[in-house]
Design a protein around this motif. Sequence first.
Motif, PDB file in Angstrom:
ATOM      1  N   PHE A  33     -77.417 -60.739   7.149  1.00  0.00           N
ATOM      2  CA  PHE A  33     -76.310 -60.477   8.054  1.00  0.00           C
ATOM      3  C   PHE A  33     -75.428 -61.722   8.158  1.00  0.00           C
ATOM      4  CE2 PHE A  33     -78.290 -56.723  10.056  1.00  0.00           C
ATOM      5  CZ  PHE A  33     -79.590 -56.888   9.625  1.00  0.00           C
ATOM      6  N   SER A  95     -83.710 -60.472   7.908  1.00  0.00           N
ATOM      7  CA  SER A  95     -84.846 -59.764   8.483  1.00  0.00           C
ATOM      8  C   SER A  95     -85.549 -58.982   7.385  1.00  0.00           C
ATOM      9  CB  SER A  95     -84.390 -58.807   9.592  1.00  0.00           C
ATOM     10  OG  SER A  95     -83.695 -57.692   9.051  1.00  0.00           O
ATOM     11  N   SER A 101     -86.588 -54.615  13.080  1.00  0.00           N
ATOM     12  CA  SER A 101     -87.214 -55.930  12.923  1.00  0.00           C
ATOM     13  C   SER A 101     -86.252 -56.984  13.439  1.00  0.00           C
ATOM     14  CB  SER A 101     -87.522 -56.213  11.454  1.00  0.00           C
ATOM     15  OG  SER A 101     -88.400 -55.258  10.931  1.00  0.00           O
ATOM     16  N   PRO A 102     -86.763 -58.055  14.050  1.00  0.00           N
ATOM     17  CA  PRO A 102     -85.856 -59.059  14.612  1.00  0.00           C
ATOM     18  C   PRO A 102     -85.119 -59.827  13.524  1.00  0.00           C
ATOM     19  CG  PRO A 102     -88.136 -59.793  14.772  1.00  0.00           C
ATOM     20  CD  PRO A 102     -88.181 -58.378  14.294  1.00  0.00           C
ATOM     21  N   LEU A 103     -83.934 -60.270  13.875  1.00  0.00           N
ATOM     22  CA  LEU A 103     -83.164 -61.141  13.007  1.00  0.00           C
ATOM     23  C   LEU A 103     -83.615 -62.583  13.206  1.00  0.00           C
ATOM     24  CD1 LEU A 103     -79.523 -59.825  13.542  1.00  0.00           C
ATOM     25  CD2 LEU A 103     -81.249 -59.068  11.905  1.00  0.00           C
ATOM     26  N   HIS A 104     -83.598 -63.322  12.100  1.00  0.00           N
ATOM     27  CA  HIS A 104     -83.885 -64.750  12.141  1.00  0.00           C
ATOM     28  C   HIS A 104     -82.611 -65.462  11.691  1.00  0.00           C
ATOM     29  CE1 HIS A 104     -88.289 -64.181  12.600  1.00  0.00           C
ATOM     30  NE2 HIS A 104     -88.007 -63.047  11.997  1.00  0.00           N
ATOM     31  N   PHE A 105     -82.102 -66.330  12.545  1.00  0.00           N
ATOM     32  CA  PHE A 105     -80.815 -66.953  12.308  1.00  0.00           C
ATOM     33  C   PHE A 105     -80.944 -68.340  11.705  1.00  0.00           C
ATOM     34  CE2 PHE A 105     -77.488 -64.391  14.355  1.00  0.00           C
ATOM     35  CZ  PHE A 105     -78.251 -63.469  15.040  1.00  0.00           C
ATOM     36  N   GLY A 106     -79.949 -68.695  10.900  1.00  0.00           N
ATOM     37  CA  GLY A 106     -79.772 -70.078  10.507  1.00  0.00           C
ATOM     38  C   GLY A 106     -79.083 -70.846  11.618  1.00  0.00           C
TER      39      GLY A 106
END
Lengths: 114, 112
Positions: A33, A95, A101-106
């Motif tokens: 995303f 994700s 499912s949760p998003l993991h951000f930079g």
Amino acid sequence: DAGVIQSPRHEVTEMGQEVTLRCKPISGHNSLFWYRQTMMRGLELLIYFNNNVPIDDSGMPEDRFSAKMPNASFSTLKIQPSEPRDSAVYFCASSFFQGNSPLHFGNGTRLTVT
Amino acid sequence: GESVGLHLPTLSVQEGDNSIINCAYSNSASDYFIWYKQESGKGPQFIIDIRSNMDKRQGQRVTVLLNKTVKHLSLQIAATQPGDSAVYFCAESPRNGNQFYFGTGTSLTVIP
């Protein structure tokens, strides 16, 4: 365990120049995303990919913006030509999509267009 | 004309007190909800999630409550610490979808 990696962390450019933002998602994740964060509009979804295929680009502001995901470990967001109103923090997130499912951000790229 | 930014709700609490951060969502089809914490200069960080078939979920020092009737989500932080100071966002996602839409955020300041 490496998270989502974005580069550069900061980008300052002049109006009219091309800007390319880069993202390496978490290994094994199949969704990616691009978000933009500004004081005016908060966090906006620009585009997302499933299995390297763009699914929804309705958030892309205009034709000056384009995003690609040539493989599962790399994506770019390009702005050409850039304008001062593009100044924002751009986040990439990934994700493993299996039905919510949760998003993991930079940590984002702070873009300033002068 | 003058540009006006988003009005970010703020919450100040004393260290050791409990914090409650609220979020209203608009889409009754949303099925999955997440709370994120964002510290200055960093990306949003996952705290806790909840699915619509639940009304409460607990983590370490955090509890999320979901009221689907009024489309309201809250995050409770127990024994708030200075390191909890950040902006907190709720995010919603539709059933079997994986795009997320974020609220405007709440700025939490913990007073030592």
